[in-house]
Each structure stands twice: as C-alpha cells, then as structure tokens.
Scaffold this motif. Structure first.
Motif, PDB file in Angstrom:
ATOM      1  N   LEU A 240       0.809  -1.220   0.000  1.00 14.10           N
ATOM      2  CA  LEU A 240       0.000   0.000   0.000  1.00 14.10           C
ATOM      3  C   LEU A 240       0.846   1.276   0.000  1.00 14.10           C
ATOM      4  O   LEU A 240       0.306   2.374   0.053  1.00 14.10           O
ATOM      5  N   LYS A 241       2.159   1.133  -0.067  1.00 16.15           N
ATOM      6  CA  LYS A 241       3.044   2.295  -0.059  1.00 16.15           C
ATOM      7  C   LYS A 241       4.081   2.188  -1.173  1.00 16.15           C
ATOM      8  O   LYS A 241       5.284   2.187  -0.936  1.00 16.15           O
ATOM      9  N   GLY A 242       3.581   2.091  -2.394  1.00 11.46           N
ATOM     10  CA  GLY A 242       4.486   2.026  -3.538  1.00 11.46           C
ATOM     11  C   GLY A 242       4.931   0.629  -3.890  1.00 11.46           C
ATOM     12  O   GLY A 242       5.935   0.459  -4.594  1.00 11.46           O
ATOM     13  N   GLY A 243       4.176  -0.394  -3.419  1.00 10.36           N
ATOM     14  CA  GLY A 243       4.566  -1.766  -3.675  1.00 10.36           C
ATOM     15  C   GLY A 243       3.856  -2.379  -4.870  1.00 10.36           C
ATOM     16  O   GLY A 243       3.315  -1.686  -5.725  1.00 10.36           O
ATOM     17  N   VAL A 244       3.835  -3.732  -4.911  1.00 12.42           N
ATOM     18  CA  VAL A 244       3.274  -4.438  -6.059  1.00 12.42           C
ATOM     19  C   VAL A 244       2.640  -5.745  -5.602  1.00 12.42           C
ATOM     20  O   VAL A 244       3.071  -6.363  -4.621  1.00 12.42           O
ATOM     21  N   ASN A 245       1.618  -6.187  -6.313  1.00 13.43           N
ATOM     22  CA  ASN A 245       1.014  -7.511  -6.135  1.00 13.43           C
ATOM     23  C   ASN A 245       0.346  -7.884  -7.450  1.00 13.43           C
ATOM     24  O   ASN A 245      -0.743  -7.403  -7.759  1.00 13.43           O
ATOM     25  N   GLU A 246       1.022  -8.705  -8.268  1.00 11.85           N
ATOM     26  CA  GLU A 246       0.536  -8.992  -9.613  1.00 11.85           C
ATOM     27  C   GLU A 246       0.766 -10.460  -9.973  1.00 11.85           C
ATOM     28  O   GLU A 246       1.765 -11.069  -9.578  1.00 11.85           O
ATOM     29  N   MET A 247      -0.177 -11.019 -10.746  1.00 12.87           N
ATOM     30  CA  MET A 247       0.124 -12.243 -11.487  1.00 12.87           C
ATOM     31  C   MET A 247       1.031 -11.781 -12.620  1.00 12.87           C
ATOM     32  O   MET A 247       0.663 -10.922 -13.418  1.00 12.87           O
ATOM     33  N   PHE A 248       2.235 -12.349 -12.676  1.00 13.97           N
ATOM     34  CA  PHE A 248       3.276 -11.749 -13.506  1.00 13.97           C
ATOM     35  C   PHE A 248       3.928 -12.805 -14.382  1.00 13.97           C
ATOM     36  O   PHE A 248       4.227 -13.918 -13.938  1.00 13.97           O
ATOM     37  N   GLY A 249       4.156 -12.452 -15.636  1.00 16.75           N
ATOM     38  CA  GLY A 249       4.844 -13.381 -16.514  1.00 16.75           C
ATOM     39  C   GLY A 249       4.743 -12.977 -17.971  1.00 16.75           C
ATOM     40  O   GLY A 249       4.149 -11.961 -18.323  1.00 16.75           O
ATOM     41  N   VAL A 250       5.326 -13.822 -18.826  1.00 19.55           N
ATOM     42  CA  VAL A 250       5.266 -13.611 -20.262  1.00 19.55           C
ATOM     43  C   VAL A 250       3.849 -13.952 -20.734  1.00 19.55           C
ATOM     44  O   VAL A 250       3.242 -14.925 -20.270  1.00 19.55           O
ATOM     45  N   ASP A 251       3.320 -13.159 -21.630  1.00 13.22           N
ATOM     46  CA  ASP A 251       1.952 -13.348 -22.124  1.00 13.22           C
ATOM     47  C   ASP A 251       1.754 -14.769 -22.658  1.00 13.22           C
ATOM     48  O   ASP A 251       2.492 -15.238 -23.524  1.00 13.22           O
ATOM     49  N   ASP A 252       0.761 -15.454 -22.080  1.00 11.60           N
ATOM     50  CA  ASP A 252       0.476 -16.818 -22.511  1.00 11.60           C
ATOM     51  C   ASP A 252      -0.714 -16.889 -23.460  1.00 11.60           C
ATOM     52  O   ASP A 252      -1.218 -17.980 -23.774  1.00 11.60           O
ATOM     53  N   GLY A 253      -1.190 -15.731 -23.888  1.00  8.61           N
ATOM     54  CA  GLY A 253      -2.315 -15.670 -24.798  1.00  8.61           C
ATOM     55  C   GLY A 253      -3.656 -15.573 -24.116  1.00  8.61           C
ATOM     56  O   GLY A 253      -4.689 -15.372 -24.773  1.00  8.61           O
ATOM     57  N   ASN A 254      -3.683 -15.690 -22.777  1.00  5.44           N
ATOM     58  CA  ASN A 254      -4.932 -15.627 -22.035  1.00  5.44           C
ATOM     59  C   ASN A 254      -5.111 -14.307 -21.280  1.00  5.44           C
ATOM     60  O   ASN A 254      -6.113 -14.128 -20.595  1.00  5.44           O
ATOM     61  N   ASP A 255      -4.135 -13.424 -21.405  1.00  2.00           N
ATOM     62  CA  ASP A 255      -4.167 -12.117 -20.733  1.00  2.00           C
ATOM     63  C   ASP A 255      -4.307 -12.241 -19.214  1.00  2.00           C
ATOM     64  O   ASP A 255      -4.899 -11.386 -18.552  1.00  2.00           O
ATOM     65  N   LEU A 256      -3.755 -13.297 -18.647  1.00  2.00           N
ATOM     66  CA  LEU A 256      -3.819 -13.473 -17.193  1.00  2.00           C
ATOM     67  C   LEU A 256      -2.667 -12.776 -16.478  1.00  2.00           C
ATOM     68  O   LEU A 256      -2.781 -12.444 -15.296  1.00  2.00           O
ATOM     69  N   TYR A 257      -1.565 -12.559 -17.195  1.00  2.00           N
ATOM     70  CA  TYR A 257      -0.346 -12.095 -16.545  1.00  2.00           C
ATOM     71  C   TYR A 257       0.100 -10.723 -17.051  1.00  2.00           C
ATOM     72  O   TYR A 257       0.049 -10.452 -18.251  1.00  2.00           O
ATOM     73  N   GLU A 258       0.516  -9.912 -16.102  1.00  7.84           N
ATOM     74  CA  GLU A 258       1.169  -8.650 -16.448  1.00  7.84           C
ATOM     75  C   GLU A 258       2.625  -8.954 -16.787  1.00  7.84           C
ATOM     76  O   GLU A 258       3.277  -9.767 -16.114  1.00  7.84           O
ATOM     77  N   SER A 259       3.140  -8.306 -17.822  1.00  6.14           N
ATOM     78  CA  SER A 259       4.523  -8.567 -18.234  1.00  6.14           C
ATOM     79  C   SER A 259       5.489  -7.454 -17.832  1.00  6.14           C
ATOM     80  O   SER A 259       6.702  -7.599 -17.989  1.00  6.14           O
ATOM     81  N   SER A 260       4.938  -6.345 -17.302  1.00  2.00           N
ATOM     82  CA  SER A 260       5.812  -5.248 -16.845  1.00  2.00           C
ATOM     83  C   SER A 260       5.118  -4.466 -15.733  1.00  2.00           C
ATOM     84  O   SER A 260       3.883  -4.446 -15.641  1.00  2.00           O
ATOM     85  N   PHE A 261       5.941  -3.863 -14.901  1.00  2.00           N
ATOM     86  CA  PHE A 261       5.437  -3.021 -13.808  1.00  2.00           C
ATOM     87  C   PHE A 261       6.489  -1.961 -13.523  1.00  2.00           C
ATOM     88  O   PHE A 261       7.668  -2.286 -13.330  1.00  2.00           O
ATOM     89  N   ASN A 262       6.064  -0.697 -13.482  1.00  2.00           N
ATOM     90  CA  ASN A 262       7.004   0.406 -13.276  1.00  2.00           C
ATOM     91  C   ASN A 262       6.818   1.071 -11.918  1.00  2.00           C
ATOM     92  O   ASN A 262       5.700   1.182 -11.412  1.00  2.00           O
ATOM     93  N   GLY A 263       7.927   1.546 -11.366  1.00  2.00           N
ATOM     94  CA  GLY A 263       7.881   2.394 -10.177  1.00  2.00           C
ATOM     95  C   GLY A 263       7.758   1.676  -8.851  1.00  2.00           C
ATOM     96  O   GLY A 263       7.192   2.230  -7.898  1.00  2.00           O
ATOM     97  N   LEU A 264       8.306   0.458  -8.749  1.00  2.00           N
ATOM     98  CA  LEU A 264       8.315  -0.232  -7.452  1.00  2.00           C
ATOM     99  C   LEU A 264       9.285   0.487  -6.513  1.00  2.00           C
ATOM    100  O   LEU A 264      10.464   0.653  -6.826  1.00  2.00           O
ATOM    101  N   LYS A 265       8.778   0.899  -5.358  1.00  2.00           N
ATOM    102  CA  LYS A 265       9.610   1.603  -4.380  1.00  2.00           C
ATOM    103  C   LYS A 265      10.218   0.598  -3.411  1.00  2.00           C
ATOM    104  O   LYS A 265       9.514  -0.033  -2.635  1.00  2.00           O
ATOM    105  N   MET A 266      11.518   0.465  -3.472  1.00  2.00           N
ATOM    106  CA  MET A 266      12.240  -0.474  -2.612  1.00  2.00           C
ATOM    107  C   MET A 266      12.967   0.287  -1.514  1.00  2.00           C
ATOM    108  O   MET A 266      14.182   0.514  -1.571  1.00  2.00           O
ATOM    109  N   LYS A 267      12.195   0.720  -0.495  1.00  2.00           N
ATOM    110  CA  LYS A 267      12.814   1.357   0.656  1.00  2.00           C
ATOM    111  C   LYS A 267      13.519   0.297   1.497  1.00  2.00           C
ATOM    112  O   LYS A 267      13.257  -0.900   1.355  1.00  2.00           O
ATOM    113  N   GLU A 268      14.408   0.737   2.388  1.00  2.00           N
ATOM    114  CA  GLU A 268      15.191  -0.204   3.179  1.00  2.00           C
ATOM    115  C   GLU A 268      14.289  -1.178   3.934  1.00  2.00           C
ATOM    116  O   GLU A 268      13.304  -0.781   4.542  1.00  2.00           O
ATOM    117  N   ASN A 269      14.626  -2.461   3.863  1.00  2.00           N
ATOM    118  CA  ASN A 269      13.936  -3.579   4.529  1.00  2.00           C
ATOM    119  C   ASN A 269      12.630  -3.994   3.853  1.00  2.00           C
ATOM    120  O   ASN A 269      11.964  -4.918   4.330  1.00  2.00           O
TER     121      ASN A 269
END
Length: 249
Positions: A106-135
């Motif tokens: 909830l603070k610049g993170g990510v939660n996605e079904m992720f992968g190369v497109d399998d033709g079913n549009d189930l997976y995201e193949s890219s995501f921008n702006g993940l904030k990796m603060k310490e820890n």
C-alpha cells in the motif's frame, strides 16, 4: 588648650568616599562579567557550529556509483538493503509465469500475477515504479524470471553468503525447523524428481511451490532463494528430493 583632631575614619566625608569607591568597583566588575559572559557565550556558539560542521565532514555520503542497477531474479525473497539496492525500479517478465508482491503493497509496492503473455491475458509482463525502501521485501513465486531495472538508487546492499558445507538434503516427509534441521534462512534447490514443497509460514517468508527439476513444461520451480524457516516451522516435502543451503549469520 590645643583642640584634638578627630581620626579620619570618624569624619563623615571619609565614609562617603568609601561608599562611592565600593559602588564604582562593583559596577566595573559587573560590566566585566557581562562582557566575559557574552564573550564565552559567543565562543561556545562558534565552537558548536564548528563541531557540527566537523561532524558532517566526518560522515561522507555513501558512494553509490558502483552499485549495479540491473538484476535478473527467479523465485525467492529479496530484501532492499541486503539482496537488492534501496531505491526505485521497473520490472519486466523475462520468462515463465507466477506472482510478484512486496511487503509495502500500500506504499508504492506491487502484487501482480506476472509473466510472459500466454495468450490468455492473465499475466502482467511489466510493472514500473516499485519503491524499494530499506527492509522492503520483494517476493517472486512460480517459475517466472524477472528483470529488475533501477531508475533511482538511494542506498546500497550488503549481500548474503551461503555455507555449502552446512547444506541439508531432505526427501519426501514432514520436518520441523530447529528439530529435524537447523532453523535459519535457506536457498532451497530441487535435486531430483517433481512434486510439492510447502511450509507452515507461507505468508511469513515461507514457500508453497510445485517443486522439482525442470521437465520442460514450465510447471515446476527448481529453486527458491532466501526462504525463512524459523524455529518451529513445519516443512512438507512430497515427491521430490531437495537441498537446503543455509545463509551465513
């Protein structure tokens, strides 16, 4: 008869002079103390400012010019400041499918079904702006391989070392960390076979994977990095032989 003169200390004007002299000395001393006090105060302030400047000079900023900005990662847990730099990054699926999430959802993170497109549009193949603060912990599951590209680096990383001499091999069965094998952080690798590996702390650094040596179908994950098996965690292995390599403390 000759008139006897009064001693000087009995004459009124003598005491007037004494009083005037005393007040003059007192006034002069007070002024001197005030000047000295102001001088000391000013000196103390100046010394404090100098001390602060020296402290700043004694703590140079971290040189981040040599920190890598590109990482290719498979299944596992990656902590900012330890396994990855602190900063901001973009994610791209290289191969496979799975899931990615981070502890700062909830603070610049990510939660996605992720992968190369399998033709079913189930997976995201890219995501921008993940904030990796310490820890912050970035988690990859499944057989997806992720390219992590930093657009901003604000802190370095310490890295981990693993002790191959303390590796543990387990076959199918039920095991408890701290009883059947030492509690700790491990890289888990498939030795042979295919099946499933799961732990009771799935939502707290554990794992639940279709696990085994790659059979060419992309169904099985063959390695998970930085899995936490704390004392008392139950580990279930089914149909596959695995190798646990512990991280050095």
């Amino acid at each position: 008869m000759e008139k006897v003169k009064k001693p000087i200390y009995k004459r009124w004007w003598f005491w007037v002079i004494i009083v005037v002299v005393v007040f003059a000395i007192a006034a002069g001393g007070s002024g001197s103390d005030k000047k000295d006090s102001k001088k000391n105060f000013a000196t103390g302030t100046e010394q404090t400012d100098i001390a602060l400047d020296d402290a700043k000079d004694a703590e140079p900023e971290e040189d981040l010019s040599a920190v890598e900005t590109e990482y290719t990662l498979g299944a596992g847990y990656y902590t900012a400041g330890i396994d990855l730099p602190v900063g901001k990054c973009n994610l791209t699926a290289v191969s496979g499918n799975g899931n990615i999430n981070s502890s700062n959802l909830l603070k610049g993170g990510v939660n996605e079904m992720f992968g190369v497109d399998d033709g079913n549009d189930l997976y995201e193949s890219s995501f921008n702006g993940l904030k990796m603060k310490e820890n912050v912990v970035f988690h990859i599951s499944g057989d997806v391989v992720v390219q992590v590209s930093y657009t901003e680096v604000t802190g370095g990383m310490t890295g981990r070392e693993y002790d191959e001499s303390q590796a543990v091999e387990l076959g199918s069965g039920n095991y408890t960390a701290g009883t059947d094998f030492p509690a700790g952080t491990y890289t888990v690798t498939a030795v042979d076979g295919t099946g499933n590996v799961s732990s009771s702390n799935l939502l707290d650094g554990g794992m639940n994977e279709m696990f085994g040596v790659d059979d060419g179908n992309g169904l099985y994950t063959s390695e998970v990095k930085n899995v936490e098996f704390s004392d008392g965690v139950d580990l279930k292995v089914s149909g596959v032989n695995i190798r646990l390599v512990p991280a050095k403390e």
